[in-house]
Design a protein around this motif. Structure first.
Motif, short mmCIF file in Angstrom:
data_model
loop_
_atom_site.label_atom_id
_atom_site.label_comp_id
_atom_site.label_asym_id
_atom_site.label_seq_id
_atom_site.Cartn_x
_atom_site.Cartn_y
_atom_site.Cartn_z
N PHE A 67 0.84 -1.18 0.00
CA PHE A 67 0.00 0.00 0.00
C PHE A 67 0.88 1.24 0.00
O PHE A 67 1.90 1.31 0.69
N GLU A 68 0.46 2.22 -0.77
CA GLU A 68 1.21 3.47 -0.83
C GLU A 68 0.97 4.26 0.45
O GLU A 68 -0.15 4.34 0.96
N GLY A 69 2.01 4.85 0.97
CA GLY A 69 1.88 5.65 2.18
C GLY A 69 3.19 6.28 2.56
O GLY A 69 4.27 5.72 2.32
N GLU A 70 3.10 7.46 3.13
CA GLU A 70 4.30 8.17 3.56
C GLU A 70 4.64 7.76 4.99
O GLU A 70 3.75 7.67 5.84
N PRO A 71 5.90 7.53 5.29
CA PRO A 71 6.27 7.18 6.68
C PRO A 71 6.03 8.35 7.62
O PRO A 71 6.28 9.51 7.27
N ALA A 72 5.50 8.04 8.79
CA ALA A 72 5.19 9.08 9.77
C ALA A 72 6.42 9.44 10.58
O ALA A 72 7.31 8.61 10.80
N THR A 73 6.46 10.68 11.05
CA THR A 73 7.56 11.15 11.89
C THR A 73 7.07 11.32 13.32
O THR A 73 5.87 11.23 13.61
N HIS A 74 8.01 11.58 14.22
CA HIS A 74 7.67 11.77 15.63
C HIS A 74 7.48 13.24 15.99
O HIS A 74 7.47 13.59 17.16
N THR A 75 7.34 14.09 14.98
CA THR A 75 7.29 15.54 15.23
C THR A 75 5.90 16.12 15.03
O THR A 75 5.75 17.33 14.88
N GLN A 76 4.86 15.28 15.01
CA GLN A 76 3.50 15.79 14.81
C GLN A 76 3.03 16.56 16.04
O GLN A 76 3.20 16.09 17.17
N PRO A 77 2.42 17.73 15.85
CA PRO A 77 1.94 18.50 17.02
C PRO A 77 0.75 17.85 17.70
O PRO A 77 0.47 18.11 18.87
N GLY A 78 0.01 17.02 16.98
CA GLY A 78 -1.16 16.34 17.55
C GLY A 78 -1.45 15.07 16.77
O GLY A 78 -0.77 14.73 15.81
N VAL A 79 -2.50 14.37 17.19
CA VAL A 79 -2.88 13.12 16.53
C VAL A 79 -3.72 13.45 15.30
O VAL A 79 -4.70 14.19 15.38
N GLN A 80 -3.33 12.89 14.17
CA GLN A 80 -4.07 13.06 12.93
C GLN A 80 -4.43 11.69 12.37
O GLN A 80 -3.64 10.76 12.45
N LEU A 81 -5.64 11.59 11.80
CA LEU A 81 -6.07 10.33 11.22
C LEU A 81 -5.97 10.41 9.71
O LEU A 81 -6.56 11.32 9.09
N ARG A 82 -5.24 9.47 9.16
CA ARG A 82 -5.00 9.44 7.71
C ARG A 82 -5.72 8.23 7.12
O ARG A 82 -5.47 7.09 7.52
N SER A 83 -6.64 8.50 6.20
CA SER A 83 -7.47 7.44 5.62
C SER A 83 -7.12 7.23 4.16
O SER A 83 -6.99 8.20 3.40
N ASN A 84 -6.95 5.96 3.78
CA ASN A 84 -6.67 5.60 2.39
C ASN A 84 -7.56 4.42 1.99
O ASN A 84 -7.68 3.45 2.75
N THR A 85 -8.16 4.52 0.82
CA THR A 85 -9.08 3.49 0.33
C THR A 85 -8.49 2.83 -0.91
O THR A 85 -7.96 3.51 -1.80
N TYR A 86 -8.60 1.50 -0.95
CA TYR A 86 -8.02 0.72 -2.05
C TYR A 86 -9.07 -0.27 -2.56
O TYR A 86 -9.88 -0.80 -1.78
N ASP A 87 -9.06 -0.53 -3.85
CA ASP A 87 -9.90 -1.56 -4.46
C ASP A 87 -9.06 -2.80 -4.69
O ASP A 87 -8.09 -2.78 -5.46
N LEU A 88 -9.44 -3.88 -4.03
CA LEU A 88 -8.73 -5.15 -4.14
C LEU A 88 -9.62 -6.17 -4.83
O LEU A 88 -10.84 -6.13 -4.72
N GLN A 89 -8.99 -7.09 -5.55
CA GLN A 89 -9.72 -8.12 -6.27
C GLN A 89 -9.05 -9.47 -6.02
O GLN A 89 -7.85 -9.63 -6.23
N GLU A 90 -9.83 -10.43 -5.57
CA GLU A 90 -9.33 -11.79 -5.36
C GLU A 90 -10.34 -12.76 -5.95
O GLU A 90 -11.50 -12.80 -5.52
N SER A 91 -9.90 -13.54 -6.97
CA SER A 91 -10.82 -14.36 -7.75
C SER A 91 -11.88 -13.44 -8.36
O SER A 91 -11.55 -12.51 -9.05
#
Length: 434
Positions: A67-91
């Motif tokens: 999954f694509e995503g940027e690595p998080a750092t320890h310098t965030q001023p507060g808690v942020q929620l990052r949402s990513n949606t993906y379409d997966l196909q199996e069979s």
């Protein structure tokens, strides 16, 4: 007769009758499966844990992708929620997967309110679904359900006990989401320490009243495996997308100087147990629990805040129409009361304003009278002063005229005496010549 009474009588009068031959409604399960497969499924996972516990890596390992995503750092001023949606196909099965990660969780010095953004996010998804559900024209069959179905809570492998932040956060979330606690990077502690750590975590969760998700045992087909897996919670997991050759097979593993840890080896970690329980056995139950338990609790509380109830004060069934009419009448009564209060307030303010204006007008008149009297006094003083000056000027003019007159008379008297002396001199000169 009320609609609820009619429905109750219909239910009580239901009878079982035999069929004389095949009808065909036994194909309903197949129809349901075909329809569900054609529409696809959605599953939303919330990953809660401190930065650096391998949340992204575990997601990549669970779904066998990157999954694509940027690595998080320890310098965030507060808690942020990052949402990513993906379409997966199996069979031939499609899955719309949403992964929500808590960026900056546990990185602040003051962690007192770290759970609040998470709770607000979960409630926001419930509220969005409720608003869609309450619309007159609903499109729930095409609505993207963003409610969180499972919360993987990542616990740091300290080997001692749960942090206060973990206990507080899980306590705030247990009534809103299905919590599955997992020990992240479990290869950081030994087997014996891991066993004691699991027991300690379970004991602390129970003593603090934290309700974690229990795999269901009411279905006979999965009761045995789920009952066994409940005893293994919290799962100790390891994530890795790197494949190493072990024997004749390529396997996901982590290479260390002292050896190799295989991700899918149950003797090394509980990754396989987590995958089985989360995806292959209980994914639909997690979706169902989210809707029937957590969302219904939120919905009930919201509707009760709005004044809707199932029963009246006498514990009799209360229809939505009656609730609406009662609420409407209550609202109209409150509106009329507020209008009356506003009218009285307006009249009171008008009276107060009139009194203020009258008082101001009175003050202005008094001020005008004072100024007028002062003006008259000043005018009188000026007139008196002018009269005095005029008298002085007249007196001065009279004195000036008298002085000029005296001066003129003096000049005339002096001239006549000079002429007389000149005449006498001439006479004297004439006598002498004779």
């Amino acid at each position: 007769m009320a609609a609820a009474d009619i429905a109750r009588q219909v239910g009580e009068g239901c009878r079982t009758v035999p069929l004389a031959g095949h009808v065909g409604f036994d194909s309903l399960p197949d129809q349901l499966v075909n329809k569900s497969v054609s529409q696809g499924f959605c599953f939303n996972i919330l990953c809660v844990g401190e930065t650096g516990l391998g949340k992204s890596t575990l997601m990549d390992t669970l779904f066998n992708t990157k999954f694509e995503g940027e690595p998080a750092t320890h310098t965030q001023p507060g808690v942020q929620l990052r949402s990513n949606t993906y379409d997966l196909q199996e069979s031939n099965v499609g899955l719309k997967l949403t992964i929500v990660s808590t960026v900056g969780f546990g990185d602040q010095i003051n962690k007192e309110d770290s759970y609040k953004p998470i709770v607000e996010f979960i409630d926001a998804q419930f509220e969005a679904y409720l608003q869609e559900e309450l619309k007159i024209r609903r499109v729930l069959h095409t609505y993207h359900d963003s409610r969180i179905h499972a919360c993987l809570y990542f616990i740091a492998p300290t080997g001692h006990s749960l942090k206060s932040l973990d206990l507080v956060t899980m306590k705030k979330l247990d009534s809103k989401v299905n919590i599955i606690p997992i020990i992240a990077k479990s290869d950081a502690i030994s087997k014996s320490e891991l066993t004691k750590f699991k027991i300690k975590i379970t004991s602390e969760l129970v003593s603090n009243g934290v309700q974690i998700y229990q795999f269901p045992t009411d279905d006979e087909s999965v009761a045995e495996i789920n009952g066994t897996m409940n005893a293994h919670l919290p799962f100790a997991v390891i994530g890795s997308t790197e494949e190493l050759k072990i024997g004749n097979k390529m396997m996901k593993a982590r290479q260390y100087p002292w050896g190799t840890v295989q991700v899918e080896n149950e003797a090394h970690c509980d990754f396989v147990k987590l995958r089985e329980m989360l995806i292959r056995v209980n994914m639909e139950d997690l979706r169902e629990q989210t809707h029937t338990r957590h969302y219904e609790l939120y919905r009930r509380c919201k509707l009760e805040e709005m004044g809707f109830k199932d029963t009246d004060p006498d514990s009799k069934p209360f229809s939505l129409q009656e609730t609406y009419e009662a609420k409407r009448n209550e609202f109209l009564g409150e509106l009329q009361k507020k209008e009356e209060e506003m009218r009285q307030m307006f009249v009171q303010r008008v009276k107060e304003k009139e009194a203020e204006l009258k008082e101001a007008e009175k003050e202005l008149h008094e001020k005008f009278d004072r100024l007028k009297k002062l003006h008259q006094d000043e005018k009188k003083k000026l007139e008196d002063k002018k009269k005095s000056l005029d008298d002085e000027v007249n007196a001065f003019k009279q004195r000036k005229t008298a002085a000029e007159l005296l001066q003129t008379q003096g000049s005339q008297a002096g001239g006549s005496q000079t002429l007389k002396r000149d005449k006498e001199k001439k006479n004297n000169l004439w006598l002498c010549t004779e």
